[in-house]
Design an enzyme around this catalytic site. Structure first.
Site, mmCIF file in Angstrom:
data_model
loop_
_atom_site.group_PDB
_atom_site.id
_atom_site.type_symbol
_atom_site.label_atom_id
_atom_site.label_comp_id
_atom_site.label_asym_id
_atom_site.label_seq_id
_atom_site.Cartn_x
_atom_site.Cartn_y
_atom_site.Cartn_z
ATOM 1 N N LYS A 22 37.261 -86.993 -19.810
ATOM 2 C CA LYS A 22 38.111 -86.080 -20.596
ATOM 3 C C LYS A 22 38.930 -85.179 -19.665
ATOM 4 C CE LYS A 22 36.232 -82.135 -22.399
ATOM 5 N NZ LYS A 22 36.934 -80.910 -22.024
ATOM 6 N N ASN A 23 38.251 -84.563 -18.702
ATOM 7 C CA ASN A 23 38.929 -83.550 -17.900
ATOM 8 C C ASN A 23 39.856 -84.127 -16.835
ATOM 9 O OD1 ASN A 23 37.800 -81.646 -19.505
ATOM 10 N ND2 ASN A 23 36.218 -81.007 -18.048
ATOM 11 N N CYS A 117 37.392 -67.319 -25.440
ATOM 12 C CA CYS A 117 36.736 -68.619 -25.580
ATOM 13 C C CYS A 117 35.250 -68.367 -25.713
ATOM 14 C CB CYS A 117 37.059 -69.420 -24.320
ATOM 15 S SG CYS A 117 36.085 -70.904 -24.131
ATOM 16 N N ARG A 122 37.956 -66.385 -19.692
ATOM 17 C CA ARG A 122 38.824 -67.460 -19.203
ATOM 18 C C ARG A 122 40.315 -67.106 -19.140
ATOM 19 N NH1 ARG A 122 36.884 -73.080 -21.780
ATOM 20 N NH2 ARG A 122 37.739 -73.936 -19.871
ATOM 21 N N ASP A 308 29.293 -77.635 -16.315
ATOM 22 C CA ASP A 308 29.307 -78.485 -17.513
ATOM 23 C C ASP A 308 28.008 -79.277 -17.694
ATOM 24 O OD1 ASP A 308 31.817 -77.591 -18.128
ATOM 25 O OD2 ASP A 308 32.869 -79.340 -17.322
ATOM 26 N N ARG A 400 35.012 -83.378 -29.522
ATOM 27 C CA ARG A 400 36.107 -83.060 -28.600
ATOM 28 C C ARG A 400 35.879 -83.737 -27.255
ATOM 29 N NH1 ARG A 400 36.681 -77.220 -27.320
ATOM 30 N NH2 ARG A 400 38.063 -78.263 -25.882
HETATM 31 N N1 EPU Z 1 39.697 -68.011 -13.808
HETATM 32 C C1 EPU Z 1 40.372 -66.824 -13.633
HETATM 33 N N2 EPU Z 1 41.744 -66.855 -13.673
HETATM 34 C C2 EPU Z 1 42.452 -68.011 -13.856
HETATM 35 C C3 EPU Z 1 41.751 -69.211 -14.026
HETATM 36 C C4 EPU Z 1 40.371 -69.195 -13.996
HETATM 37 O O1 EPU Z 1 39.757 -65.767 -13.478
HETATM 38 O O2 EPU Z 1 43.700 -67.946 -13.883
HETATM 39 C C5 EPU Z 1 38.222 -68.016 -13.787
HETATM 40 C C6 EPU Z 1 37.588 -68.448 -15.118
HETATM 41 O O3 EPU Z 1 37.505 -67.406 -16.038
HETATM 42 C C7 EPU Z 1 36.231 -68.962 -14.663
HETATM 43 C C8 EPU Z 1 36.540 -69.568 -13.292
HETATM 44 O O4 EPU Z 1 37.773 -68.999 -12.872
HETATM 45 O O5 EPU Z 1 35.330 -67.900 -14.522
HETATM 46 C C9 EPU Z 1 36.662 -71.065 -13.276
HETATM 47 O O6 EPU Z 1 37.465 -71.508 -14.357
HETATM 48 P P1 EPU Z 1 38.413 -72.786 -14.267
HETATM 49 O O7 EPU Z 1 39.822 -72.339 -14.322
HETATM 50 O O8 EPU Z 1 37.984 -73.647 -13.126
HETATM 51 O O9 EPU Z 1 38.051 -73.528 -15.637
HETATM 52 P P2 EPU Z 1 39.071 -74.368 -16.491
HETATM 53 O O10 EPU Z 1 40.040 -75.017 -15.588
HETATM 54 O O11 EPU Z 1 39.562 -73.579 -17.629
HETATM 55 C C10 EPU Z 1 37.781 -76.647 -16.335
HETATM 56 C C11 EPU Z 1 37.194 -77.619 -17.314
HETATM 57 C C12 EPU Z 1 35.933 -77.013 -17.927
HETATM 58 C C13 EPU Z 1 34.952 -76.711 -16.788
HETATM 59 C C14 EPU Z 1 35.608 -75.785 -15.760
HETATM 60 C C15 EPU Z 1 34.743 -75.513 -14.537
HETATM 61 C C16 EPU Z 1 39.129 -78.834 -18.078
HETATM 62 C C17 EPU Z 1 40.065 -79.154 -19.182
HETATM 63 N N3 EPU Z 1 38.185 -77.926 -18.340
HETATM 64 O O12 EPU Z 1 38.093 -75.476 -17.090
HETATM 65 O O13 EPU Z 1 35.381 -78.005 -18.777
HETATM 66 O O14 EPU Z 1 33.804 -76.089 -17.304
HETATM 67 O O15 EPU Z 1 36.850 -76.363 -15.299
HETATM 68 O O16 EPU Z 1 34.398 -76.697 -13.920
HETATM 69 O O17 EPU Z 1 39.216 -79.420 -17.015
HETATM 70 C C18 EPU Z 1 34.149 -78.799 -20.624
HETATM 71 O O18 EPU Z 1 34.568 -79.935 -20.362
HETATM 72 O O19 EPU Z 1 33.231 -78.589 -21.468
HETATM 73 C C19 EPU Z 1 34.727 -77.641 -19.935
HETATM 74 C C20 EPU Z 1 34.599 -76.395 -20.394
#
Ligand code: EPU
Length: 421
Positions: A22-23, A117, A122, A308, A400
């Site tokens: 998915k990701n 969320c 996030r 995850d 999802r």
């Molecule tokens: N963060 C910030 N600022 C930003 C972006 C992120 O502070 O601009 C923080 C977040 O709040 C969090 C940390 O950085 O504390 C890491 O978040 P990240 O941005 O890596 O998460 P994401 O990209 O929103 C993806 C996956 C998630 C997975 C996380 C961590 C996708 C679509 N989603 O989310 O997947 O948990 O990386 O590996 O790729 C899932 O599949 O169930 C899922 C939630």
């Protein structure tokens, strides 16, 4: 809303095919926006988030065709709108992934802010600040990110935190920027690398793939013809089915997967007493009928233990021998499953970002529900190990991110069925 009913107590055994990740599929479908030529993407998982992504691209005027094997062909030349509306972003945060490609190829993007969320606040500040550093003019107004740029300019970006979709957005933005972009402290998740390989197949010039420094030499356009790209297998789906076998003291062989993306998870399963055998594209787990041993994990960005997978390990620890601690360091509120597991008789104590699980022989089935994808999946796992029936509500979260979960578990011998609303 559909529900799943699971009658626990069966030792699972058998073979399964793992679906595409998915990701990886979500950023790669967003990245098709960058291509001047139609692109075909294969090994797409059958998921709600994929349907949402297709709706997102479709409402921009983009042409998508999908065949019976879940190959999606995307032709972005018919685009008429550069927008990700609130109605779609609120159901799928990953919609933010269109920001980078829209801005970089079309000079304009209007993307609803994802907002809060279930698993934490996030924010997307790193996405926005970094695009500004690349020369974008970005206003945040009335819940929308409005971004403009005549042409983004390559620069050095040092990310404050390791962010998966942040790295992906910037990687996509940088492919068509003027000059070279260097992303330091980039996320190294295999899904980020899969996106980078896809972009290179389209004609991008990215080096450092798989490391925390990505270098992107901007090109004028991505116009490689007849590109077909198959998505990487889903390591989290793989890990979830490994736990399904471990928690029921069973045996499973998972095919079409990538053991090399699961080192931290496989190490912990061995510590839990599983015998693990791997080949290039398969993993076999055998518990030899034994109760798992509790393990302690601490989540962190790849290659460390994935956030995850922590809810699924929490479920296993509940029926394991001994005490295991689960420490979450990536998201601030990712213990939604704990209270529900307690309702099934689990002995878990929450102390700030750590769940201390004292294992016991069994759990008792109960009606449960969760508000995020992995927490919901962990309740299904708990149900497999519980005595009696577990009714998991709100399974749209599971739909999802898990391709035909009840069919796959039934294939391993689980007693599970979907109750349509
Ligand atoms: N963060 C910030 N600022 C930003 C972006 C992120 O502070 O601009 C923080 C977040 O709040 C969090 C940390 O950085 O504390 C890491 O978040 P990240 O941005 O890596 O998460 P994401 O990209 O929103 C993806 C996956 C998630 C997975 C996380 C961590 C996708 C679509 N989603 O989310 O997947 O948990 O990386 O590996 O790729 C899932 O599949 O169930 C899922 C939630």
């Amino acid at each position: 809303m559909d529900k799943l009913i699971i009658t626990g107590g069966t030792q699972l055994s058998g073979e399964l095919r793992i679906s595409g990740a998915k990701n990886a599929a979500l950023p790669i479908l967003a990245a098709t926006l960058l291509s001047e030529e139609p692109v075909s993407v294969g090994n797409i998982p059958h998921l709600h988030d994929i349907t949402t992504t297709m709706q997102l691209l479709g409402q921009m005027g983009i042409q998508l065709t999908i065949d019976e094997k879940m190959n999606i062909e995307v032709d972005s030349s018919t685009i008429t709108k550069y927008e990700a509306p609130y109605e779609l972003v609120k159901t799928m945060r990953a919609s933010i992934l269109v920001l980078g490609p829209l801005l970089s190829r079309f000079g304009e993007a209007h993307v609803s802010l994802p907002g809060g969320c279930a698993i934490g606040s996030r924010p997307v500040d790193i996405h926005i600040d970094s695009l500004r550093k690349m020369g974008a003019d970005i206003q945040v107004e009335a819940g929308y990110i409005h971004a403009k740029a005549s042409r983004l300019k390559g620069c050095k970006l040092v990310l404050d935190k390791v962010t998966v979709t942040g790295t992906e957005n910037l990687l996509m933005a940088a492919t068509l920027a003027e000059g070279t972009t260097i992303i330091e402290n980039a996320a190294k998740e295999p899904e980020v690398s899969d996106l980078a390989y896809f972009l290179n197949a389209l004609g991008a010039k990215i080096t450092g793939i798989g490391t925390d420094v990505l270098t992107i030499e901007g090109v004028d356009k991505l116009a490689n013809k007849d590109i077909h790209y198959d998505i990487l297998p889903d390591r989290i789906e793989t890990g979830t089915y490994l736990i399904a076998a471990a928690i029921t003291r069973g045996k499973v062989k998972l095919k079409d997967t990538r053991p090399d993306t699961l080192d931290a998870v496989l190490d912990k399963l061995v510590e839990a007493g599983a015998e693990i055998t791997t080949g290039d594209d398969w993993i076999e787990l055998d518990m030899h009928g034994k109760q798992p041993k509790a393990v302690s994990v601490r989540t962190a960005p790849y290659p460390a233990f994935p956030t995850d997978m922590q809810a699924q390990f929490t479920a296993m620890n509940c029926v394991a021998e001994g005490v295991g601690t689960i420490t979450e360091t990536v998201f601030e509120n990712r213990f939604m499953h704990v209270q529900e597991m307690q309702r099934m008789g689990a002995n878990i104590q929450l102390e700030s970002n750590t769940a201390i699980c004292t294992g016991q022989k069994g759990l008792t089935g109960a009606p449960v529900m969760a508000t995020d994808l992995r927490a919901s999946a962990s309740l299904v796992l708990a149900g497999l190990a519980a005595e009696g029936d577990t009714l998991v509500d709100r399974i749209y979260h599971i739909d999802r991110g898990y391709d035909h979960i009840e069919e796959k578990l039934a294939q391993l011998g689980a007693t599970i069925r979907r109750i349509p609303r």
